[in-house]
Design an enzyme around this catalytic site. Structure first.
Site, PDB file in Angstrom:
ATOM      1  N   HIS A 312      10.199   2.947   0.863  1.00 20.06           N
ATOM      2  CA  HIS A 312       8.457   1.897   0.033  1.00 20.06           C
ATOM      3  C   HIS A 312       8.548   0.762  -0.530  1.00 20.06           C
ATOM      4  O   HIS A 312       9.194  -0.212  -0.248  1.00 20.06           O
ATOM      5  CB  HIS A 312       7.806   3.229  -1.275  1.00 20.06           C
ATOM      6  N   ASP A 316      13.186  -2.918  -5.717  1.00 19.45           N
ATOM      7  CA  ASP A 316      15.073  -2.216  -5.067  1.00 19.45           C
ATOM      8  C   ASP A 316      14.706  -1.908  -3.436  1.00 19.45           C
ATOM      9  O   ASP A 316      16.660  -0.897  -3.979  1.00 19.45           O
ATOM     10  CB  ASP A 316      15.164  -1.462  -6.517  1.00 19.45           C
ATOM     11  N   HIS A 317      14.098  -2.162  -3.450  1.00 19.63           N
ATOM     12  CA  HIS A 317      13.890  -1.078  -1.321  1.00 19.63           C
ATOM     13  C   HIS A 317      13.646  -2.286  -0.884  1.00 19.63           C
ATOM     14  O   HIS A 317      13.870  -2.137   0.512  1.00 19.63           O
ATOM     15  CB  HIS A 317      13.084  -0.096  -1.748  1.00 19.63           C
ATOM     16  N   HIS A 444       5.406  10.163  -5.179  1.00 20.79           N
ATOM     17  CA  HIS A 444       6.605   8.910  -6.329  1.00 20.79           C
ATOM     18  C   HIS A 444       5.136   8.074  -6.646  1.00 20.79           C
ATOM     19  O   HIS A 444       3.865   8.341  -6.146  1.00 20.79           O
ATOM     20  CB  HIS A 444       7.458   8.206  -5.458  1.00 20.79           C
ATOM     21  N   ASP A 530      12.404   7.546  -2.789  1.00 19.16           N
ATOM     22  CA  ASP A 530      12.067   7.458  -4.169  1.00 19.16           C
ATOM     23  C   ASP A 530      11.363   8.809  -4.442  1.00 19.16           C
ATOM     24  O   ASP A 530      10.268   8.708  -4.115  1.00 19.16           O
ATOM     25  CB  ASP A 530      11.219   7.330  -5.366  1.00 19.16           C
ATOM     26  N   HIS A 599      20.335   6.697  -6.178  1.00 21.29           N
ATOM     27  CA  HIS A 599      19.950   5.887  -7.603  1.00 21.29           C
ATOM     28  C   HIS A 599      19.467   5.795  -8.613  1.00 21.29           C
ATOM     29  O   HIS A 599      18.455   6.135  -9.186  1.00 21.29           O
ATOM     30  CB  HIS A 599      18.079   6.261  -6.459  1.00 21.29           C
TER      31      HIS A 599
END
Length: 665
Positions: A312, A316-317, A444, A530, A599
């Site tokens: 996504h 942080d990804h 999410h 996530d 995570h």
């Protein structure tokens, strides 16, 4: 280190026989348990405060009533005691501190023969043999408080979450949900000091935590840890975490955890990135900020990264994706190889803007395949749907890496996406024969997917060494029976089923299971994005060999005592994330063989210090109980951790080799 001064003081006290509580020496087991990181109960605070205070019996006590303290001092004391002062007025602060005194002392600021007439329950000095509150003289003096502050103790949450046991403070609900009915451990009752175990091994704390139940041998794992921290040096406080993984025989498939944190990178964890190695080729899943740093420490050759999958669009990804491409571009031999990148709608425009705006020309050729039609599933918590990605009017420019061939992928009839489905080999160095990658939606706060990487099962191998001598022996007779070229029977033998049989002219009978080895079952690795609900990938994930599932937050008493396990789960769900218990429950639902947690919130440090390792073991145990898996089948990942994913035939081969080695010795 924040805890170093505390542990040093405890070690000094142990060495000198320091009298800590009302003339009563503290046992070695209590000191060792404290050194292992038990929560800072009022009793433990009193120990530290006493160490920081004058020890002379002639020192006058300078008790200051709460009513005469300043608001700032009251707030500080309430914070130290684990409370939340917020916007409380002075009268409310005084009332809160007095309530803590009453609850922790069992009778308020009661009297005591050692100068506890107006006892300072914010650092409860404990109770002596007949239950009366007691404390060394001078323990609550202003000078003592100043020295307490000068120790530079760790933040309250670090001490709270670092505990080995905490069983004596758990409520029945906490025991059932987080650790199970036997949390307190055999012979250790809630409220006890944990017994008189060895000071070097943390006896009582280990017994409480070691009784975690059938889910996993935590006590045995703790036995592998080095002695408690001492002021002698860092060697006493580090843990060889690879020991906790057990034996990891080499396999042709491997998971490498490059970053295991959520939100932001820290000094002990990078943010989300996992790499799958298969037969020498590497596929990357997510690339959070700073990924290229850990990538160079991991042993992964950037030039061999062939595919990148993004779950996504959260930073942080994705923030590290441009940096990873630039790192890969340093290998100038990559002139024809193209990196395929799969990710959410808008990823193509994001990379175009990042690479063109920064004039990043040292990049490998890449193409982006966007996953379209991903539903937003978090509407019960968010009233407004996240906005569509902005339209960035930038065309592809090969000078900055992007080449033709990118596609938009829409869901199949089952609501999942087929990303990779190659049977005939493809152009991968490691080969992609029989590999499928499919994606499914995750719940999410933004549209998100998880990925299932599945190898197709392969037929068994023909045992040519067994069959060829039989064909040679019966060559003339087979030709006489109408087989002009007996060697062509090999194709027929390869198609035999286990119960089939073929009789040679000399009477030898060849069974199907003798001619062909059992099928080689393909492996399945599922990497969830996530999520607070991964149920939509369940059909793809069933019987996974490895499930990688997030566990952003966990209920670790007494840090989250104000919320309780249900409250922590509720808050975690609202933010679109999972707890270790939720991850374990999903692993059980899909019959996963192994569960890897990742995570983690920044508050869960990823270093190899004793406190951090034990804290993560507590998180593992929650998932272990929920999943029904045992031992090392549940692991809380750390950066640069490697996990092997062997085939069944590899497992059997390693088992035979181990048995032969044991027999020979």
């Amino acid at each position: 280190m924040a805890l170093r001064a505390l542990v040093a003081s405890l070690a000094i006290a142990r060495a000198s026989g320091f009298v800590l509580e009302a003339g009563r020496p503290v046992s070695r087991s209590r000191l060792a348990t404290a050194a292992m990181g038990v929560r800072p109960t009022p009793r433990l605070r009193a120990l530290v405060l006493t160490l920081a205070s004058p020890t002379s019996s002639s020192s006058p006590s300078s008790e200051v009533p709460y009513e005469k303290m300043k608001v700032a001092e009251l707030k500080k004391l309430l914070l130290e005691a684990g409370g939340k002062p917020g916007q409380l007025r002075k009268s409310q602060l005084v009332e809160a501190l007095q309530s803590l005194d009453a609850s922790s002392d069992g009778g308020g600021r009661g009297g005591g023969e050692s100068g506890v007439a107006a006892g300072d329950a914010r650092f409860d000095g404990g109770r002596d043999g007949d239950g009366r509150a007691s404390r060394s003289q001078g323990a609550s003096s202003a000078a003592g408080r100043m020295r307490m502050a000068s120790l530079d103790l760790a933040p309250t949450d670090e001490l709270l979450t670092a505990g080995v046991g905490d069983g004596w403070a758990a409520t029945p609900e906490e025991q059932e949900v987080v650790f199970g009915d036997d949390l307190a451990g055999p012979g250790i009752e809630p409220g006890s000091d944990g017994g008189s175990g060895s000071g070097s091994s943390g006896g009582g704390g280990r017994e409480r935590f070691g009784a975690a139940g059938s889910g996993g041998p935590i006590a045995e794992l703790l036995d592998t840890l080095p002695p408690p921290m001492t002021p002698l040096g860092p060697d006493h406080s580090r843990v060889n975490r690879t020991v906790l993984l057990g034996e990891e025989p080499a396999a042709s498939m491997e998971l490498k955890f490059i970053g295991t944190a959520s939100c932001i990178p820290s000094t002990t964890r990078g943010v989300s990135c996992t790499v799958l190695r298969r037969n020498g080729a590497f596929w990357m899943f997510d690339a959070g900020e700073g990924t290229q740093i850990n990538l160079q420490r991991s042993g992964v050759r950037p030039s061999r990264i062939e595919k990148i999958f993004v779950t996504h669009a959260h930073g942080d990804h994705t923030f590290g994706l441009a940096g990873v491409l630039c790192l890969m571009g340093q290998d100038f031999d990559r002139t024809t190889k193209v990196v395929d990148i799969y990710g959410p709608k808008g990823l193509r425009a994001y990379l175009r803007a990042a690479m063109q705006l920064t004039l990043s020309r040292v990049t490998p050729p890449y193409r982006v395949h966007e996953v379209h039609g991903v539903p937003f599933l978090h509407g019960q918590y968010f009233r407004e749907k996240p906005p569509e990605p902005p339209n960035v009017p930038l065309a592809a420019d090969s000078r900055f890496g992007e080449v033709e061939g990118g596609t938009d992928i829409w869901p199949d009839a089952d609501g999942c996406w087929s990303l990779v489905d190659q049977v005939d080999g493809g152009d991968s160095r490691g080969g992609e024969e029989g590999v499928m990658v499919r994606a499914a939606p995750m719940q999410h706060t933004v549209p998100c997917v998880g990925f299932a990487v599945t190898e197709r099962s392969r037929p068994g191998k023909l045992d040519a060494a067994r069959i060829k001598p039989l064909l040679a022996k019966n060559d003339a007779a087979l030709k006489a029976k109408g087989y002009p070229d007996p060697n062509k029977l090999m194709k027929a033998f390869k198609l035999m089923k286990p119960a089939d049989k073929f009789e040679f002219p000399d009477g030898t009978v060849l069974m199907g299971h003798e001619a062909v080895s059992p099928p080689r079952m393909g492996r399945k690795v599922v990497i969830c994005g996530d999520t607070c609900d991964a149920s939509r990938i369940a059909s793809l994930a069933m019987d996974a060999d490895v499930l990688v599932h997030e566990a952003t937050n966990a209920f670790l008493p007494p840090l989250d005592a104000d919320k309780g396990p249900r409250g922590v789960e509720k808050a975690t769900r609202a933010h679109g994330h999972s707890t270790p218990v939720m991850a374990g429950q999903f692993a059980k639902a899909i019959n996963a063989k192994r569960l890897i947690l990742n995570h983690f919130s920044p508050r869960y440090k990823g270093d190899d210090g004793r406190f951090s390792v034990v804290r993560m073991m507590r998180i593992e145990e929650q998932a272990r109980r929920a999943s029904g898996l045992g031992g090392t089948d549940v692991i809380a990942a750390w950066d640069l951790m490697d996990i092997q994913v062997p085939m069944k035939v590899e497992l059997e081969t390693n088992a035979v080799a181990t048995q032969e080695a044991a027999t020979s010795t």
